[in-house]
Design a protein around this motif. Structure first.
Motif, mmCIF file in Angstrom:
data_model
loop_
_atom_site.group_PDB
_atom_site.id
_atom_site.type_symbol
_atom_site.label_atom_id
_atom_site.label_comp_id
_atom_site.label_asym_id
_atom_site.label_seq_id
_atom_site.Cartn_x
_atom_site.Cartn_y
_atom_site.Cartn_z
ATOM 1 N N UNK A 30 8.146 42.870 47.509
ATOM 2 C CA UNK A 30 9.455 42.937 46.855
ATOM 3 C C UNK A 30 10.102 41.563 46.701
ATOM 4 N N UNK A 31 11.108 41.489 45.816
ATOM 5 C CA UNK A 31 11.848 40.244 45.606
ATOM 6 C C UNK A 31 12.626 39.881 46.870
ATOM 7 N N UNK A 32 12.989 38.621 46.968
ATOM 8 C CA UNK A 32 13.587 38.038 48.179
ATOM 9 C C UNK A 32 12.823 38.523 49.407
ATOM 10 N N UNK A 33 11.535 38.200 49.474
ATOM 11 C CA UNK A 33 10.686 38.763 50.526
ATOM 12 C C UNK A 33 11.120 38.347 51.926
ATOM 13 N N UNK A 34 11.126 39.323 52.814
ATOM 14 C CA UNK A 34 11.506 39.084 54.204
ATOM 15 C C UNK A 34 10.255 38.967 55.067
ATOM 16 N N UNK A 219 22.667 23.980 59.614
ATOM 17 C CA UNK A 219 23.484 24.724 58.653
ATOM 18 C C UNK A 219 23.458 26.230 58.931
ATOM 19 N N UNK A 220 22.308 26.740 59.361
ATOM 20 C CA UNK A 220 22.207 28.170 59.679
ATOM 21 C C UNK A 220 23.143 28.521 60.835
ATOM 22 N N UNK A 255 23.867 26.644 51.954
ATOM 23 C CA UNK A 255 23.061 27.826 52.247
ATOM 24 C C UNK A 255 21.713 27.782 51.537
ATOM 25 N N UNK A 256 20.663 28.141 52.280
ATOM 26 C CA UNK A 256 19.343 28.394 51.697
ATOM 27 C C UNK A 256 18.896 29.774 52.160
ATOM 28 N N UNK A 257 17.960 30.370 51.424
ATOM 29 C CA UNK A 257 17.471 31.703 51.747
ATOM 30 C C UNK A 257 17.068 31.781 53.212
ATOM 31 N N UNK A 258 17.524 32.819 53.868
ATOM 32 C CA UNK A 258 17.156 33.046 55.258
ATOM 33 C C UNK A 258 18.202 32.596 56.251
ATOM 34 N N UNK A 259 19.189 31.817 55.810
ATOM 35 C CA UNK A 259 20.188 31.281 56.743
ATOM 36 C C UNK A 259 21.038 32.368 57.388
ATOM 37 N N UNK A 260 21.206 33.501 56.708
ATOM 38 C CA UNK A 260 22.019 34.580 57.292
ATOM 39 C C UNK A 260 21.153 35.742 57.786
#
Length: 345
Positions: A30-34, A219-220, A255-260
């Protein structure tokens, strides 16, 4: 104690036959893969490569940097960067695995290419209510993660012996992240039997935990601290926590993907809070929603009703195309109408 069998013999034999006879295999998620999407995709890719197969992992967009530690992640083909290569790979693959998604809209820009491909499609997923777009569907919503289900599939097709250290690390990472470090949806004894088998493959679970779950950028840490201190609202009568981060908030902390990742789980540590909602404005007209809960409070039904999403009883998500104000209004209208129901749960 043995790991329970999940798949009937005819399905496992047919799948092994398909794998043995394939010349080119693509794996999608899926998109924005975790962690579960990437862990299952790369875990399967390493295993099939060890079998001597020509394998490609294709993602709709870029995974979060927190998953850069997964072995083989540098080999993935990202559709947003290489659209033509993606189309060609799916067009020429005779076997396509669809991992960790239950509906075609969840693969975004990959949807049309997947629909047009003549390759045999195998869905392996743990989300409920799968769409019937694949030729073979292995769906087990009771599984904590697609990685857990994938191990069963590999074991029952006789391929678990091909799981190497790299595959074991990826599969474990997906199980780790999709259970919040085994803090929810993780009471099935088979989970720990699988971990034992992965340890026998060379997995250093402490190292993967440290890299994937316990490593943070400055930043995270700052954005999560800001979110909890400045943006968390508590609705004590509803046993609810709500965190909303705007596009400006994200930009403030680079923010970058995964920071939250994992932020939505934190309010559940507060006594009396058993429903946590996190709403993030990724773009002016694109909103991501994550929900977590305790006990029998079903957040997957709420995500499905309000935001066209879904997931599991205690862990679900969705998305909203429109303004942050509209997404929030939808949610606040819901809690104002469902107050009695929420209090009862």
């Amino acid at each position: 104690m043995e790991i329970k069998k999940l798949i009937d013999n005819s399905t496992s034999e047919r799948l092994r036959e398909l794998i043995d006879n394939s010349k080119k295999i693509s794996i999608t998620c899926h998109m924005t893969p975790d962690g579960d999407a990437m862990g299952s995709s790369l875990g399967l890719a390493h295993t099939l490569s060890a079998l001597g197969k020509n394998v490609y992992v294709i993602t709709p967009d870029t995974p979060p940097h927190s998953l850069d530690v997964l072995p083989g992640i540098e080999t993935i083909v990202i559709a947003s960067r290489y659209p033509e290569k993606t189309r060609n790979l799916l067009k020429t693959s005779d076997l396509i695995f669809c991992l960790d998604f239950n509906a075609l809209h969840r693969i975004d820009r990959l949807q049309s290419s997947l629909e047009e491909s003549n390759g045999f499609k195998v869905l392996i997923d743990h989300h409920p209510y799968p769409e019937c777009f694949a030729d073979m569907i292995i769906s087990r919503p009771e599984m904590s993660s697609t990685c857990e289900l994938l191990y069963h599939v590999l074991d029952e097709t006789g391929l678990s012996k091909k799981i190497n250290k790299q595959a074991a690390e990826c599969i474990y990472a997906g199980m780790l992240t999709d259970t919040g470090n085994f803090s929810y949806n993780s009471n099935n004894p088979d989970i720990y039997l699988i971990i034992a088998e992965l340890l026998n493959k060379g997995l250093n679970k402490d190292e993967i935990y440290e890299k994937v779950w316990n490593t943070n950028s400055e930043n995270r840490l700052r954005i999560c601290g800001f979110a909890l201190y400045e943006k968390m609202e508590l609705y004590a009568d509803l046993h609810l926590s709500l965190i909303v981060l705007t596009k400006e908030d994200l930009q403030r902390f680079n923010y970058v993907k995964g920071d939250t990742e994992g932020l939505v789980n934190r309010p559940l540590s507060i006594p009396g809070i058993y429903w946590s909602v996190f709403i993030r404005q990724d773009e002016p007209d694109y909103i991501k929603i994550s929900m977590r809960s305790k006990g029998e409070f079903a957040v997957n039904k709420i995500c499905e009703e309000l935001y066209g999403g879904g997931g599991h009883l205690n862990a679900a998500g969705g998305e909203f195309r429109g303004s942050l104000e509209e997404a929030l209004r939808l949610f606040k209208d819901y809690i104002s109408k469902e107050t009695i129901f929420i209090k009862q749960h």
